[in-house]
Design a protein around this motif. Structure first.
Motif, short mmCIF file in Angstrom:
data_model
loop_
_atom_site.label_atom_id
_atom_site.label_comp_id
_atom_site.label_asym_id
_atom_site.label_seq_id
_atom_site.Cartn_x
_atom_site.Cartn_y
_atom_site.Cartn_z
N GLY A 181 8.22 -40.50 -9.43
CA GLY A 181 7.41 -39.53 -10.30
C GLY A 181 6.79 -38.38 -9.28
O GLY A 181 6.58 -37.46 -9.82
N ALA A 182 6.67 -38.62 -8.03
CA ALA A 182 5.97 -37.58 -7.21
C ALA A 182 6.86 -37.06 -6.02
O ALA A 182 6.33 -36.52 -5.07
N GLY A 183 8.29 -37.50 -5.88
CA GLY A 183 9.03 -37.17 -4.80
C GLY A 183 9.70 -35.82 -5.20
O GLY A 183 9.77 -35.30 -6.08
N PHE A 184 10.34 -35.29 -4.10
CA PHE A 184 11.17 -34.02 -4.11
C PHE A 184 12.41 -34.10 -3.51
O PHE A 184 12.73 -35.00 -2.63
N TRP A 185 13.38 -33.60 -4.00
CA TRP A 185 14.67 -33.59 -3.64
C TRP A 185 15.36 -31.97 -3.78
O TRP A 185 15.41 -31.50 -4.96
N LEU A 186 15.69 -31.39 -2.65
CA LEU A 186 16.26 -30.18 -2.88
C LEU A 186 15.16 -29.33 -3.16
O LEU A 186 15.38 -28.33 -3.69
N GLY A 187 14.20 -29.58 -2.58
CA GLY A 187 13.00 -28.78 -3.04
C GLY A 187 12.38 -28.76 -4.48
O GLY A 187 11.28 -28.06 -4.44
N LEU A 188 12.99 -29.50 -5.29
CA LEU A 188 12.30 -29.92 -6.70
C LEU A 188 11.94 -31.11 -7.00
O LEU A 188 12.37 -32.31 -6.22
#
Length: 358
Positions: A181-188
């Motif tokens: 819910g609060a993480g990022f991956w590839l900036g998104l």
């Protein structure tokens, strides 16, 4: 001897404009653009997106992240409504999924491990799928009206969630679970990527396979589709099961974002927002043809409207009023009567074909 013939045909600009205006997405997109324009006027930096620690930040990113749970619920609701159904239990399923996942993590001997988080999410999703299947059983096999069948789980679901959490707000500390819910991956945001991934999967299944056509056939005329060899009962069962599964995933996203399971407030009224998003997108509550792209725009409108109320300094307590006004305006402009009047006005202003003598 002379003859008359029409000049080389060329579509008048008013005719092209009329076609655009009559498109089912015109007014929803116009409403979304208007909301973005209002926010930009009050906050010139509203559309600005910045990069911090390799992650994208800004109001547009906030909208995409905040709309992820509603997007998941609205996708399932779109398929259910397309079969002439309704699912009022999605909010309860959201609460149950979050309660199950966080309770399992809290009672685990190793709450911070990735294995514990994955197991908790798997158990919650299986339970959500079972609840959706139960709704489908009541509707397609027992023959209960969808609004009554799902009202049963809507009423009992939060009680079930309260039993799971023992009436307490369950909180945990788990970095792997928080990533959803609060993480990022590839900036998104990961939540946005999950919601968009599910949207793409549903779009492929409904528009690149026969599933979408079968869903529409059942929604248009269940009896005729059954006589034509369509397994209407299986289709209805499937869409309710998917609605439960997507709602469970939305519940995990919401619980992961705050790392807490609140059986009373998790997913509260999300079923109403999902129905609003589907209706704004042009899908008829009478069943039949549906629009996933319209649902996508409807979800963005609701998420943007909620942020607009905050940006304008208005109390969030009156947000439902603004939602009602937007829905009333968009649905009025999309109504058959209004479409017919716009078409007549377009024909009146369109120039007559020129006649030339030869």
């Amino acid at each position: 001897m002379s003859a008359t013939s029409p000049a080389p045909s060329r579509a008048p600009s008013s005719g092209r404009l009329g076609t655009v205006v009559r498109h089912h997405l015109f007014w929803p997109v116009a409403a979304l653009v208007l909301l973005l324009a209002v926010n930009t006027v009050f906050r010139p930096s509203f559309l600005r997106v910045s990069i911090l620690d390799g992650h994208l930040f800004g109001s547009p990113i906030d909208i995409l992240r905040n709309c992820a749970p509603l997007m998941l619920v609205a996708l399932g609701m779109t398929l259910v409504i397309a079969t002439r159904g309704i699912d009022l239990s999605v909010g309860a399923v959201v609460a149950i999924a979050g309660a199950v996942a966080l309770t399992y993590i809290a009672r685990s001997p190793d709450p911070g491990s990735a294995g514990t988080a994955l197991t908790a999410m798997g158990i919650a999703l299986v339970l959500a799928l079972a609840l959706g299947t139960w709704n489908g059983f009541l509707v397609s096999v027992v023959g209960i009206q969808p609004i009554i069948a799902t009202l049963i789980l809507m009423t009992a679901g939060r009680g079930i969630a309260m039993l799971i959490t023992q009436g307490q707000i369950t909180t945990v500390t788990s970095a792997p679970f928080k990533t959803l819910g609060a993480g990022f991956w590839l900036g998104l945001p990961v939540a946005t990527l999950v919601a968009f991934g599910v949207f793409a999967l549903v779009a492929v299944l409904t528009r690149r396979t026969a599933l979408g056509m079968l869903v529409e056939a059942v929604g248009i005329n269940p009896s005729a589709s059954r006589l034509a060899g369509v397994q209407a009962r299986t289709i209805v069962w499937t869409v309710f099961a998917l609605s439960g599964l997507f709602s469970g995933l939305a519940g995990l996203v919401l619980a992961s974002n705050v790392m807490a399971a609140d059986a009373n407030n998790a997913g509260l009224f999300i079923e109403l927002d999902a129905i609003l998003a589907v209706v704004i997108g042009g899908t008829s509550l009478a069943g039949g043809k549906f629009s996933l792209s319209g649902t996508f725009v409807g979800v963005l409108i609701i998420a943007t409207l909620s942020l607009t109320v905050t940006n304008l300094g208005i109390s969030p307590l009156v947000t439902p009023l603004f939602k009602a006004l937007v829905v009333a305006a968009v649905t009025l402009l999309q109504s058959p009567v209004m479409r017919r009047k716009l078409a007549e006005r377009t024909r009146r202003v369109a120039p007559e074909p020129k006649v030339v003598a030869r």
